[in-house]
Design an enzyme around this catalytic site. Structure first.
Site, PDB file in Angstrom:
ATOM      1  CB  CYS A  10      -2.247   7.636   2.833  1.00 34.34           C
ATOM      2  SG  CYS A  10      -0.443   8.274   3.255  1.00 34.34           S
ATOM      3  CG  ASN A  13       2.829  11.145   6.187  1.00 36.97           C
ATOM      4  OD1 ASN A  13       3.419  11.607   7.209  1.00 36.97           O
ATOM      5  ND2 ASN A  13       2.318  11.774   5.304  1.00 36.97           N
ATOM      6  CB  CYS A  15       2.940   6.876  -1.336  1.00 36.59           C
ATOM      7  SG  CYS A  15       4.197   5.357  -1.193  1.00 36.59           S
ATOM      8  NE  ARG A  16      -2.404   5.722  -0.407  1.00 41.67           N
ATOM      9  CZ  ARG A  16      -3.286   4.948   0.234  1.00 41.67           C
ATOM     10  NH1 ARG A  16      -4.513   5.000  -0.230  1.00 41.67           N
ATOM     11  NH2 ARG A  16      -2.697   4.454   1.345  1.00 41.67           N
ATOM     12  CB  SER A  17      -1.023  11.787   3.109  1.00 37.50           C
ATOM     13  OG  SER A  17      -0.027  11.113   3.702  1.00 37.50           O
ATOM     14  CG  ASP A 126      -1.342   1.552  -0.642  1.00 35.76           C
ATOM     15  OD1 ASP A 126      -0.260   2.220  -1.231  1.00 35.76           O
ATOM     16  OD2 ASP A 126      -1.521   1.227   0.345  1.00 35.76           O
TER      17      ASP A 126
END
Ligand code: 4NP
Length: 156
Positions: A10, A13, A15-17, A126
């Site tokens: 993401c 690195n 939050c999402r990934s 995001d």
């Protein structure tokens, strides 16, 4: 047999990934596949290198039994394109940034993570500047897509 390797990417690195990384690690552990499939995550940006995941991501994940606390942010490197079989982007901007840095002889296949999911959504939004709800939504999208991804990888 060589392990299959997956890199979730993401922007930050944090939050999402890392959410995808933590979900995937747990699925692999549950299925006894931790040696067969290697997982990592990284960001296209470098603002948060060395930091742990955002506390909102950690809390959302912990609520469903995933531990993100050991993870630390790092940036994507050119070497990643040789080291990983699949690099999974969370959104189209991440994918475009990865395509721009990919060497011509990259081994990794690039894709959007949600290409492997069953949701109508094609990008993991995001959640960084949004409310806490965003993190629960990220987690649901990621769980579904990681399951689809692992099913596909295990068919190989
Ligand atoms: P991520 O979220 O890409 O899911 O880790 C973000 C984290 C940090 C920033 C943006 C997005 N930031 O601008 O610092």
């Amino acid at each position: 047999m060589q392990p299959v390797s997956l890199l979730f990417v993401c922007l930050g690195n944090i939050c999402r990934s890392p959410t995808a990384h933590g979900v995937c690690l747990q699925r692999l552990q549950e299925r006894g596949l931790s040696e067969a499939i290697k997982v990592d995550s990284a960001g296209t940006g470098d603002w948060h290198v060395g930091a742990g995941p955002d506390s909102r991501a950690t809390e959302a994940a912990a609520g469903k039994g995933y531990d993100l606390t050991p993870l630390r942010a790092r940036s994507v490197t050119v070497q990643d394109f040789y080291d990983f079989d699949y690099i999974l982007a969370m959104d189209r901007q991440n994918l475009a940034d990865l395509q721009a840095m990919a060497p011509a002889d990259a081994r990794a296949q690039l894709a959007l993570l949600l290409d492997f999911g069953s949701s109508d959504e094609s990008e993991v939004p995001d959640p960084y500047y949004g409310g806490d709800d965003g993190f629960g939504h990220v987690l649901s999208l990621v769980e579904d897509a990681v399951d689809g991804l692992l099913a596909r990888v295990c068919e190989r």
